[in-house]
Design a protein around this motif. Sequence first.
Motif, PDB file in Angstrom:
ATOM      1  N   THR A 139       5.575 124.678  89.003  1.00  0.00           N
ATOM      2  CA  THR A 139       5.062 124.643  90.257  1.00  0.00           C
ATOM      3  C   THR A 139       5.748 124.831  91.660  1.00  0.00           C
ATOM      4  N   GLY A 140       5.221 126.074  92.507  1.00  0.00           N
ATOM      5  CA  GLY A 140       6.018 126.318  93.723  1.00  0.00           C
ATOM      6  C   GLY A 140       5.413 127.344  94.288  1.00  0.00           C
ATOM      7  N   TYR A 141       6.502 128.293  94.469  1.00  0.00           N
ATOM      8  CA  TYR A 141       6.045 129.388  95.481  1.00  0.00           C
ATOM      9  C   TYR A 141       6.312 130.737  94.596  1.00  0.00           C
ATOM     10  N   ARG A 142       7.097 130.805  93.601  1.00  0.00           N
ATOM     11  CA  ARG A 142       7.682 131.972  92.743  1.00  0.00           C
ATOM     12  C   ARG A 142       6.397 132.469  92.230  1.00  0.00           C
ATOM     13  N   ASP A 143       6.769 133.858  92.131  1.00  0.00           N
ATOM     14  CA  ASP A 143       5.496 134.516  91.381  1.00  0.00           C
ATOM     15  C   ASP A 143       5.425 134.375  89.943  1.00  0.00           C
ATOM     16  N   SER A 144       6.501 133.614  89.283  1.00  0.00           N
ATOM     17  CA  SER A 144       6.440 133.220  87.915  1.00  0.00           C
ATOM     18  C   SER A 144       5.795 131.945  87.821  1.00  0.00           C
ATOM     19  N   ASP A 145       5.532 131.148  88.910  1.00  0.00           N
ATOM     20  CA  ASP A 145       5.032 129.905  88.724  1.00  0.00           C
ATOM     21  C   ASP A 145       3.703 129.911  88.168  1.00  0.00           C
ATOM     22  N   TYR A 146       3.250 128.778  87.386  1.00  0.00           N
ATOM     23  CA  TYR A 146       1.998 128.751  86.922  1.00  0.00           C
ATOM     24  C   TYR A 146       0.986 128.381  87.802  1.00  0.00           C
ATOM     25  N   PHE A 147       1.468 127.294  88.643  1.00  0.00           N
ATOM     26  CA  PHE A 147       0.596 126.774  89.827  1.00  0.00           C
ATOM     27  C   PHE A 147       1.358 127.079  91.129  1.00  0.00           C
ATOM     28  N   LYS A 148       0.572 127.552  92.051  1.00  0.00           N
ATOM     29  CA  LYS A 148       1.302 127.773  93.562  1.00  0.00           C
ATOM     30  C   LYS A 148       0.981 126.496  94.327  1.00  0.00           C
ATOM     31  N   ILE A 149       1.579 126.114  95.331  1.00  0.00           N
ATOM     32  CA  ILE A 149       1.395 125.121  96.168  1.00  0.00           C
ATOM     33  C   ILE A 149       0.173 125.346  97.035  1.00  0.00           C
ATOM     34  N   GLY A 150      -0.881 124.243  96.847  1.00  0.00           N
ATOM     35  CA  GLY A 150      -2.187 124.303  97.430  1.00  0.00           C
ATOM     36  C   GLY A 150      -3.166 124.728  96.324  1.00  0.00           C
ATOM     37  N   GLU A 151      -2.773 125.331  95.364  1.00  0.00           N
ATOM     38  CA  GLU A 151      -3.772 125.448  94.372  1.00  0.00           C
ATOM     39  C   GLU A 151      -4.433 124.301  93.348  1.00  0.00           C
ATOM     40  N   ILE A 152      -5.809 124.408  93.019  1.00  0.00           N
ATOM     41  CA  ILE A 152      -6.167 123.498  92.094  1.00  0.00           C
ATOM     42  C   ILE A 152      -5.687 123.451  90.766  1.00  0.00           C
ATOM     43  N   MET A 153      -5.375 122.446  90.182  1.00  0.00           N
ATOM     44  CA  MET A 153      -4.982 122.378  88.761  1.00  0.00           C
ATOM     45  C   MET A 153      -5.762 121.033  88.124  1.00  0.00           C
TER      46      MET A 153
END
Length: 127
Positions: free
Chosen positions: A23-37
């Motif tokens: 979870t964070g800002y990298r392209d490889s992160d599954y969840f981006k900050i601000g997205e719903i999970m």
Amino acid sequence: MPNGGEIGINVKNKKAMFIAERTGYRDSDYFKIGEIMTVIEIEDTGKGITNDELLKVFEPFFTTKDIDKGTGLGLSLAHLIIDRHRGTIGVESIVNQGTKFTIKLQPGNNSIKQEKNDGQKKNIDNR
């Protein structure tokens, strides 16, 4: 929990607000900050897991059960399946108090998650 206890399950949609595993800002992160999970919490009041065991619970063939009572593949397979669905699973435990598994998945309702289409964002709704 051979001597009884309670199991609780909580399911909720949550906005990713903090940098954590995948979870964070990298392209490889599954969840981006601000997205719903979608977050699933499974908690029990069992005997808990020691710190030494906690480090190994997702390893294939690791088990604390007696011979002929289990192979130690359940949690490693769960981890693999969840990871392949771009999700995460984590565990917290306190000996003699209980254990909590937290699973984070991509939302099942596509209208929650926005996708880019030709440079524009649009909601996808499969109804």
